[in-house]
Motif scaffolding. Structure first.
Motif, short mmCIF file in Angstrom:
data_model
loop_
_atom_site.label_atom_id
_atom_site.label_comp_id
_atom_site.label_asym_id
_atom_site.label_seq_id
_atom_site.Cartn_x
_atom_site.Cartn_y
_atom_site.Cartn_z
N LYS A 104 0.87 -0.78 0.12
CA LYS A 104 0.02 -0.07 0.01
C LYS A 104 0.89 1.41 0.11
CE LYS A 104 -3.94 -1.92 2.42
NZ LYS A 104 -3.69 -3.49 2.51
N GLN A 105 0.52 2.22 -0.13
CA GLN A 105 1.31 3.78 -0.38
C GLN A 105 1.84 3.89 0.95
OE1 GLN A 105 -1.38 7.07 -0.46
NE2 GLN A 105 0.30 8.46 -1.06
N LYS A 106 1.33 3.82 2.05
CA LYS A 106 2.03 4.18 3.36
C LYS A 106 3.30 2.88 3.58
CE LYS A 106 1.63 4.78 8.37
NZ LYS A 106 3.33 5.20 8.45
N ALA A 155 7.71 -1.76 -16.85
CA ALA A 155 7.20 -2.02 -15.63
C ALA A 155 5.76 -1.49 -15.46
CB ALA A 155 8.09 -1.39 -14.44
N GLN A 156 4.85 -2.08 -14.67
CA GLN A 156 3.70 -1.44 -14.41
C GLN A 156 3.92 -0.54 -13.22
OE1 GLN A 156 0.87 -4.74 -13.51
NE2 GLN A 156 0.11 -4.48 -15.56
N ALA A 157 3.35 0.79 -13.32
CA ALA A 157 3.66 1.76 -12.43
C ALA A 157 2.23 2.11 -11.85
CB ALA A 157 4.36 2.76 -13.17
N THR A 158 2.09 2.33 -10.68
CA THR A 158 1.02 2.84 -9.69
C THR A 158 1.70 4.00 -9.05
OG1 THR A 158 -0.02 0.85 -9.78
CG2 THR A 158 -0.95 2.58 -8.49
N VAL A 159 0.99 5.34 -9.46
CA VAL A 159 1.51 6.45 -8.67
C VAL A 159 0.47 6.93 -7.71
CG1 VAL A 159 2.62 8.76 -8.82
CG2 VAL A 159 3.12 7.08 -10.52
N TRP A 160 0.66 7.13 -6.56
CA TRP A 160 -0.23 7.59 -5.64
C TRP A 160 -0.24 8.99 -5.44
CZ3 TRP A 160 2.21 2.92 -3.95
CH2 TRP A 160 1.38 1.96 -3.82
#
Length: 165
Positions: A104-106, A155-160
């Motif tokens: 998760k983000q944290k 890469a698969q990128a997820t940016v919060w």
């Protein structure tokens, strides 16, 4: 084709008959569009990762969508034998995630702040947490690896969004 609004702006000539705005000033154009000039563009939501290429020039993850940027990248291909990715020069803004589930983000932000490093070896399936130049947290899952600086890896990128506080 929808009809233009018949309000005061139309009567002043700010809108053409076809509904197109004329450049009469930012404030009026923004008012007609119904947008705030200081509104930020939305960030990709968790669960909607984007594919990015990491090569000699890497992606700037703060852009929406993330895009290659030869001058302001967040990660790039570091070495190719073995394949490694690196953070911006002089930073320790990436860390390899070893958990069994996606972070998760944290969790990602905490991992980078406690175990951040400049360079990390990667293979297909490696999960890497990154702190972006804009202070956001991102997670990358390596999907392909080559030993060519121009091709790099994907890469698969997820940016919060930035955490408040």
């Amino acid at each position: 084709m929808p009809r233009p609004r018949q309000g005061a702006a139309y009567r002043r000539g700010a809108v053409h008959r076809r509904g197109h705005r004329r450049q009469v000033g930012t404030a009026l154009a923004v008012k007609l569009a119904g947008a705030r000039p200081d509104a930020q563009e939305p960030r990709p939501r968790r669960g909607h990762p984007r594919i990015v290429r990491i090569a000699e020039s890497g992606p700037q993850l703060d852009k929406n969508p993330p895009a290659l940027d030869p001058y302001h990248w967040d990660v790039s291909l570091g070495l190719i034998d073995p394949v490694r990715i690196s953070a911006r020069f002089g930073t320790t803004d990436l860390a390899v995630w070893t958990g069994h589930t996606m972070p998760k983000q944290k969790e990602c932000a905490d991992l980078v702040s406690m175990q951040g490093q400049f360079m990390a070896p990667v293979t297909v399936g490696t999960v890497v947490c990154v702190k972006t130049q804009g202070g956001r947290t991102a997670v990358l899952t390596i999907t392909s690896v080559t030993d060519d600086f121009s091709t790099g890896l994907t890469a698969q990128a997820t940016v919060w969004s930035k955490q408040s506080g």
